[in-house]
Enzyme design. Structure first.
Site, PDB file in Angstrom:
ATOM      1  N   GLY A  32     -52.256 -24.533  52.431  1.00 61.84           N
ATOM      2  CA  GLY A  32     -53.773 -24.068  53.262  1.00 61.84           C
ATOM      3  C   GLY A  32     -53.291 -22.711  52.568  1.00 61.84           C
ATOM      4  CB  SER A  50     -49.143 -26.097  49.672  1.00 61.87           C
ATOM      5  OG  SER A  50     -49.695 -24.870  48.722  1.00 61.87           O
ATOM      6  CB  ALA A  51     -49.055 -22.016  52.527  1.00 59.71           C
ATOM      7  CD  GLU A  98     -51.053 -29.481  41.280  1.00 54.72           C
ATOM      8  OE1 GLU A  98     -52.184 -30.557  41.026  1.00 54.72           O
ATOM      9  OE2 GLU A  98     -52.136 -28.682  42.210  1.00 54.72           O
ATOM     10  CG  HIS A 125     -50.784 -26.263  43.632  1.00 55.03           C
ATOM     11  ND1 HIS A 125     -51.337 -26.956  43.594  1.00 55.03           N
ATOM     12  CD2 HIS A 125     -50.706 -25.350  45.143  1.00 55.03           C
ATOM     13  CE1 HIS A 125     -51.571 -27.527  45.151  1.00 55.03           C
ATOM     14  NE2 HIS A 125     -50.920 -26.282  46.531  1.00 55.03           N
TER      15      HIS A 125
END
Lengths: 240, 240
Positions: free
Chosen positions: B85, B118-119, B197, B155
């Site tokens: 997020g 991700s985060a 990714e 990413h």
């Protein structure tokens, strides 16, 4: 009040010509324009390249970091130009050097013309929160000049992206700008203009005029509207 | 020490299958895994969707925001999973709830398995400074878990990007990831892994193993090296 805000991505002949014309009009009658290079990693080099770029225009570019007394210099300035780079680095320095209030006053009360491209457009907004940059510097607050009442997302593009390797395009699944700006709108109501590359906003007492390329009008809870160059809008982003 | 870090972009069947297999192996033997949904805008919804996603695996997902006493719960936790997020929102909450030190200790000293995508991969690093996210929340510091000694840019993609409109691809001139990470390296020496990714890093006492997709090894002052899945590297990012 005379404000010119650009998205950046000024990489074609046509975009460059428009940029020069708008800068010339924005700083018409100015002899000296203070340049703020704080978004870059090398103030001297960036200032030299900007001086060279605007060599044919009437005004002289003065790097703020080269002034002995920047606050006194700003009191007498005829124009302000804020360049691009990293918005976090820029905002950190603006706060450190206490430049927010004086520049806001100069632009809004004294009508000193302002121009900003990319990070320089971000900091014209109420906050820097719609930047695309990496947080390489810690800022004490997101507050910026607040000389326009909307946020700008520079280098805007709609939807997903693709990246090229060996001439093959690969789809990227990272968050879109739309998604990121929705996240901003989870906490904030300020409308956002997604400025496509090559776009400029010319702002005066009457409102805002879009030039060069398209823009996305992103209002919390509403569908995104895309507007075309030459379109005029009000400060609440309604059509004029 | 057992750490699984993912880039995100897990949108194909193959990537999803790999993710499930790695999560299963990472949390093998765990009955309960604490889930940290702070990067999202809706903790309940995000936790429910993660619970559903891992329904077939052995461990139960417990949202940290649903615990009466999160610090006590963390003392007894068997695994930690941090979702994606907005990294600024996540880091703000981690600091507010004083979770950095206890989670660092649990992972490094007690060997509690950690997974982050991700985060959630960003915050495993010394700082959150190589995030791609928009600064929607002000953080008191960029400090994060520091359970691996390098930075991750999730990413990741090399070079420029293109965006599509009416089936036509448009080149985008905004800063590349390479440029942004160079800006980070203007102020910092920490090496950066650009995680494509679908890529995962599996970290243990021996070092780091890359799985799923490629990664870029970005060391200050050196040429970027791209490594392939199954490659093993040391914690200083040299080949193993």
């Amino acid at each position: 009040m005379k404000i010119l805000l650009g998205s950046g991505g000024i990489r074609t002949e046509e975009r460059r010509n428009l940029f020069f014309r708008l800068m010339k009009e924005n700083f018409e009658g100015c002899k000296k324009v203070i340049f703020i290079p704080y978004a870059s990693g090398d103030y001297d080099e960036y200032t030299s390249s900007v001086k060279e770029m605007f060599n044919d225009l009437e005004f002289e570019i003065i790097g703020i970091h080269q002034c002995e007394n920047p606050l006194a210099e700003l009191e007498n300035m005829e124009g302000i130009y804020v360049g691009g780079g990293n918005t976090f680095s820029l905002v950190k320095k603006l706060h450190e050097n206490k430049l927010l209030e004086i520049i806001r006053k100069k632009v809004l009360n004294d009508g000193v013309p302002y121009a900003g491209v990319s990070a320089g457009a971000n900091v014209a907004c109420p906050t820097m929160q719609t930047t695309n940059d990496m947080p390489i510097d810690l800022v004490p607050s997101f507050e910026t000049f607040d000389i326009v009442p909307f946020q700008i997302n520079p280098h805007y593009h709609p939807g997903g992206i693709w990246w090229k390797e060996n001439e093959e395009l690969n789809e990227h699944f990272g968050e879109t700008r739309k998604r990121r700006i929705e996240e901003f709108h989870n906490y904030n109501d300020t409308p956002v203009i997604g400025l496509y590359e090559g776009s400029f906003l010319r702002c005066d007492e009457e409102g805002v005029e879009l030039l060069g390329n398209k823009a996305a009008i992103i209002i919390k809870g509403s569908e995104i509207k895309t507007i075309s160059p030459e379109m005029k809008i009000n400060y609440d982003l309604s059509a004029r």
